[in-house]
Design a protein around this motif. Sequence first.
Motif, PDB file in Angstrom:
ATOM      1  N   PRO A 289      31.406  27.666  30.240  1.00 44.25           N
ATOM      2  CA  PRO A 289      30.887  27.999  31.569  1.00 44.25           C
ATOM      3  C   PRO A 289      30.754  29.508  31.762  1.00 44.25           C
ATOM      4  O   PRO A 289      31.548  30.295  31.238  1.00 44.25           O
ATOM      5  CB  PRO A 289      31.949  27.432  32.523  1.00 44.25           C
ATOM      6  N   VAL A 290      29.747  29.900  32.511  1.00 42.48           N
ATOM      7  CA  VAL A 290      29.565  31.305  32.856  1.00 42.48           C
ATOM      8  C   VAL A 290      30.640  31.715  33.850  1.00 42.48           C
ATOM      9  O   VAL A 290      30.947  30.981  34.799  1.00 42.48           O
ATOM     10  CB  VAL A 290      28.155  31.537  33.433  1.00 42.48           C
ATOM     11  N   LEU A 291      31.211  32.886  33.629  1.00 39.28           N
ATOM     12  CA  LEU A 291      32.299  33.412  34.456  1.00 39.28           C
ATOM     13  C   LEU A 291      31.713  34.404  35.454  1.00 39.28           C
ATOM     14  O   LEU A 291      31.154  35.434  35.069  1.00 39.28           O
ATOM     15  CB  LEU A 291      33.336  34.095  33.560  1.00 39.28           C
ATOM     16  N   THR A 292      31.817  34.122  36.733  1.00 42.85           N
ATOM     17  CA  THR A 292      31.265  35.006  37.759  1.00 42.85           C
ATOM     18  C   THR A 292      32.274  36.067  38.173  1.00 42.85           C
ATOM     19  O   THR A 292      33.478  35.943  37.917  1.00 42.85           O
ATOM     20  CB  THR A 292      30.852  34.213  39.007  1.00 42.85           C
ATOM     21  N   ARG A 293      31.771  37.110  38.830  1.00 42.47           N
ATOM     22  CA  ARG A 293      32.670  38.149  39.349  1.00 42.47           C
ATOM     23  C   ARG A 293      33.620  37.566  40.387  1.00 42.47           C
ATOM     24  O   ARG A 293      34.788  37.955  40.465  1.00 42.47           O
ATOM     25  CB  ARG A 293      31.857  39.306  39.942  1.00 42.47           C
ATOM     26  N   ARG A 294      33.124  36.640  41.195  1.00 40.96           N
ATOM     27  CA  ARG A 294      33.995  36.021  42.189  1.00 40.96           C
ATOM     28  C   ARG A 294      35.128  35.266  41.504  1.00 40.96           C
ATOM     29  O   ARG A 294      36.285  35.317  41.940  1.00 40.96           O
ATOM     30  CB  ARG A 294      33.183  35.062  43.059  1.00 40.96           C
ATOM     31  N   ALA A 295      34.811  34.576  40.398  1.00 42.21           N
ATOM     32  CA  ALA A 295      35.849  33.845  39.662  1.00 42.21           C
ATOM     33  C   ALA A 295      36.882  34.803  39.086  1.00 42.21           C
ATOM     34  O   ALA A 295      38.080  34.498  39.065  1.00 42.21           O
ATOM     35  CB  ALA A 295      35.204  33.006  38.563  1.00 42.21           C
ATOM     36  N   VAL A 296      36.430  35.966  38.607  1.00 41.86           N
ATOM     37  CA  VAL A 296      37.352  36.967  38.080  1.00 41.86           C
ATOM     38  C   VAL A 296      38.272  37.465  39.190  1.00 41.86           C
ATOM     39  O   VAL A 296      39.482  37.642  39.003  1.00 41.86           O
ATOM     40  CB  VAL A 296      36.592  38.133  37.426  1.00 41.86           C
ATOM     41  N   GLN A 297      37.687  37.706  40.368  1.00 43.60           N
ATOM     42  CA  GLN A 297      38.516  38.115  41.510  1.00 43.60           C
ATOM     43  C   GLN A 297      39.579  37.056  41.812  1.00 43.60           C
ATOM     44  O   GLN A 297      40.755  37.369  41.986  1.00 43.60           O
ATOM     45  CB  GLN A 297      37.645  38.323  42.740  1.00 43.60           C
ATOM     46  N   ASP A 298      39.135  35.794  41.880  1.00 46.58           N
ATOM     47  CA  ASP A 298      40.047  34.712  42.253  1.00 46.58           C
ATOM     48  C   ASP A 298      41.106  34.476  41.170  1.00 46.58           C
ATOM     49  O   ASP A 298      42.246  34.105  41.481  1.00 46.58           O
ATOM     50  CB  ASP A 298      39.259  33.420  42.487  1.00 46.58           C
ATOM     51  N   ALA A 299      40.737  34.710  39.907  1.00 42.87           N
ATOM     52  CA  ALA A 299      41.670  34.467  38.804  1.00 42.87           C
ATOM     53  C   ALA A 299      42.822  35.456  38.802  1.00 42.87           C
ATOM     54  O   ALA A 299      43.943  35.123  38.406  1.00 42.87           O
ATOM     55  CB  ALA A 299      40.934  34.516  37.469  1.00 42.87           C
ATOM     56  N   GLY A 300      42.557  36.671  39.240  1.00 43.63           N
ATOM     57  CA  GLY A 300      43.601  37.676  39.290  1.00 43.63           C
ATOM     58  C   GLY A 300      44.263  37.893  37.941  1.00 43.63           C
ATOM     59  O   GLY A 300      43.595  37.969  36.903  1.00 43.63           O
ATOM     60  N   GLU A 301      45.585  37.920  37.922  1.00 41.02           N
ATOM     61  CA  GLU A 301      46.324  38.245  36.704  1.00 41.02           C
ATOM     62  C   GLU A 301      46.388  37.088  35.714  1.00 41.02           C
ATOM     63  O   GLU A 301      46.882  37.268  34.598  1.00 41.02           O
ATOM     64  CB  GLU A 301      47.724  38.730  37.064  1.00 41.02           C
ATOM     65  N   THR A 302      45.872  35.901  36.094  1.00 42.17           N
ATOM     66  CA  THR A 302      45.868  34.803  35.118  1.00 42.17           C
ATOM     67  C   THR A 302      44.870  35.073  33.991  1.00 42.17           C
ATOM     68  O   THR A 302      44.917  34.408  32.947  1.00 42.17           O
ATOM     69  CB  THR A 302      45.523  33.458  35.780  1.00 42.17           C
ATOM     70  N   LEU A 303      43.969  36.045  34.164  1.00 43.09           N
ATOM     71  CA  LEU A 303      43.069  36.465  33.094  1.00 43.09           C
ATOM     72  C   LEU A 303      43.708  37.508  32.189  1.00 43.09           C
ATOM     73  O   LEU A 303      43.157  37.840  31.140  1.00 43.09           O
ATOM     74  CB  LEU A 303      41.752  37.017  33.673  1.00 43.09           C
ATOM     75  N   PHE A 304      44.856  38.044  32.582  1.00 43.12           N
ATOM     76  CA  PHE A 304      45.543  39.028  31.753  1.00 43.12           C
ATOM     77  C   PHE A 304      46.326  38.299  30.655  1.00 43.12           C
ATOM     78  O   PHE A 304      47.000  37.298  30.910  1.00 43.12           O
ATOM     79  CB  PHE A 304      46.535  39.851  32.580  1.00 43.12           C
ATOM     80  N   ALA A 305      46.244  38.808  29.442  1.00 41.32           N
ATOM     81  CA  ALA A 305      47.004  38.239  28.338  1.00 41.32           C
ATOM     82  C   ALA A 305      48.487  38.513  28.541  1.00 41.32           C
ATOM     83  O   ALA A 305      48.891  39.617  28.939  1.00 41.32           O
ATOM     84  CB  ALA A 305      46.532  38.821  27.020  1.00 41.32           C
ATOM     85  N   THR A 306      49.287  37.509  28.256  1.00 40.71           N
ATOM     86  CA  THR A 306      50.736  37.684  28.378  1.00 40.71           C
ATOM     87  C   THR A 306      51.295  38.508  27.223  1.00 40.71           C
ATOM     88  O   THR A 306      52.410  39.027  27.302  1.00 40.71           O
ATOM     89  CB  THR A 306      51.441  36.316  28.407  1.00 40.71           C
ATOM     90  N   SER A 307      50.537  38.633  26.144  1.00 46.04           N
ATOM     91  CA  SER A 307      50.940  39.439  24.996  1.00 46.04           C
ATOM     92  C   SER A 307      49.677  39.944  24.305  1.00 46.04           C
ATOM     93  O   SER A 307      48.667  39.236  24.258  1.00 46.04           O
ATOM     94  CB  SER A 307      51.779  38.606  24.021  1.00 46.04           C
ATOM     95  N   VAL A 308      49.756  41.161  23.789  1.00 46.49           N
ATOM     96  CA  VAL A 308      48.631  41.779  23.084  1.00 46.49           C
ATOM     97  C   VAL A 308      49.174  42.347  21.776  1.00 46.49           C
ATOM     98  O   VAL A 308      50.286  42.900  21.752  1.00 46.49           O
ATOM     99  CB  VAL A 308      47.997  42.905  23.931  1.00 46.49           C
ATOM    100  N   PRO A 309      48.451  42.223  20.659  1.00 44.26           N
ATOM    101  CA  PRO A 309      48.941  42.810  19.400  1.00 44.26           C
ATOM    102  C   PRO A 309      49.314  44.278  19.575  1.00 44.26           C
ATOM    103  O   PRO A 309      48.566  45.051  20.181  1.00 44.26           O
ATOM    104  CB  PRO A 309      47.747  42.642  18.464  1.00 44.26           C
ATOM    105  N   ALA A 310      50.451  44.657  19.060  1.00 39.11           N
ATOM    106  CA  ALA A 310      50.937  46.026  19.219  1.00 39.11           C
ATOM    107  C   ALA A 310      49.964  47.040  18.641  1.00 39.11           C
ATOM    108  O   ALA A 310      49.850  48.164  19.147  1.00 39.11           O
ATOM    109  CB  ALA A 310      52.311  46.166  18.555  1.00 39.11           C
ATOM    110  N   SER A 311      49.254  46.640  17.591  1.00 40.60           N
ATOM    111  CA  SER A 311      48.310  47.569  16.961  1.00 40.60           C
ATOM    112  C   SER A 311      47.132  47.920  17.857  1.00 40.60           C
ATOM    113  O   SER A 311      46.406  48.874  17.570  1.00 40.60           O
ATOM    114  CB  SER A 311      47.795  46.963  15.651  1.00 40.60           C
TER     115      SER A 311
END
Length: 459
Positions: free
Chosen positions: A89-111
């Motif tokens: 599905p296409v991700l809209t700006r409104r969906a990004v706003q509503d998603a908030g921090e759930t779009l943030f990765a809980t972990s990112v490679p240290a490199s």
Amino acid sequence: MMPLPHPMFEGAVFPSVPRTQAAVLLAVQQQLGDSQFSAADVLQMRQFEQIATLVAHIDRHVPYYGLSLRRVGIRPGEPITNATWQQVPVLTRRAVQDAGETLFATSVPASHGEIGDLTTSGTSGLSVRIRHTGLHQLYLQSFELREEMWHQRDLQGRSIGIRRDETRRDFSGKVHLRRLPDWGGPVATVYPTGLSAILDYRSTVEDQVAAVQAEAPAYLTAYPSVLIELLRHCRANGLSLPGLKGVRTVREVLSPETRALTRELLGVGITDVYSCAEAGALALQCPEHGAYHLQQENALIEVLDDDGQPCMPGMIGRVVVTPLHNFAMPLLRYEIGDLAEVGGPCPCGRTLPVIARIVGRARDMLTLPNGGRRYPYYGHNALVAIRAIRQHQVIQRSVHDIEIKLVVSRPLTAEEESRIKAIATGGMGHPFEITLSYVDEIRREASGKYAEFRSDLID
């Protein structure tokens, strides 16, 4: 000819052994030099290989997507095809706003380096918070460097950029000009350059032109809306910018009239960069033919019609991007709110897809009384042609009413006012009630961006 890179070892000038960060950027440039001529299916294969690594990361670390990708056939460890990708599905700006921090990765490679945040300016009407990594920034710099290398600018020349300077604290003076010892990253990371300066746009156009003349740069970078005001001032006062070799515009839609007026008054062409805060460079102008080449090694960029199908050459559609290297906040098929016209192959030989023009943003669309929407052809050229007009902005107040704000150096004649209204009515395709209002200033947004047309009807 590009200069030799900064040498890591004293006295080892040729062949130069670049410093570590420069070597990394140059290594990426070597690959980009090859991929710009890759067959379309090869490039798409590489894109899907990169997206597959994102999907594996998303599956473990990005709560927002949950099982949604698996449901449409996108699974970790399995190859991605064009058919399965079209099901995402296409991700809209409104969906990004509503998603908030759930779009943030809980972990990112240290490199991937340091994690940072930025907030988009909201010129589409919806401001969003974006999280990124040092790796993502490295790729953004790589495509900035590609733009410099494509256009082979004289790096020893002086460069000046007109933008908002966040370091400014004193507003008592007419202008705020900050001089720098080089062009800054990424180009000065790799190569020795001339001097540069940042001119804060929060001053009068007259003072800005005077400051640019005093600096006598070889290259000028500005928003299109800043540039058109400078051009109008130069035309009205018979001024020029001697020694200028080129102009680069960024961050806003560039009109053909601004291109033509730059060539007429300054004797140089414009190189435009199409980008967005979420993904960096989306399209760079071809150095030989001027077409906008999509930077598909940076992001998978799609132009889709209203049914979600890829647009063919000559069609206008929604720009949808998937940044390939941001593991802190993966955005899959993200609709950025822009509209673009797909172009045909460029005769330069580069196989990177082409967009003929950036039409505008969805927020920049005119709403007709019957509910239809269209691009607002309001007669930009007619407004630019009247030398007394220093600044303008067209605002749709309702489905029947259009306001044209004007900053002028003298009162317009009745004939000029009638011509503006007639051309605007003809261009918009409906007999709107058009009101001309005269103001002392039309303020920019905090980011420095400026919409020549905006609608009060679109959120």
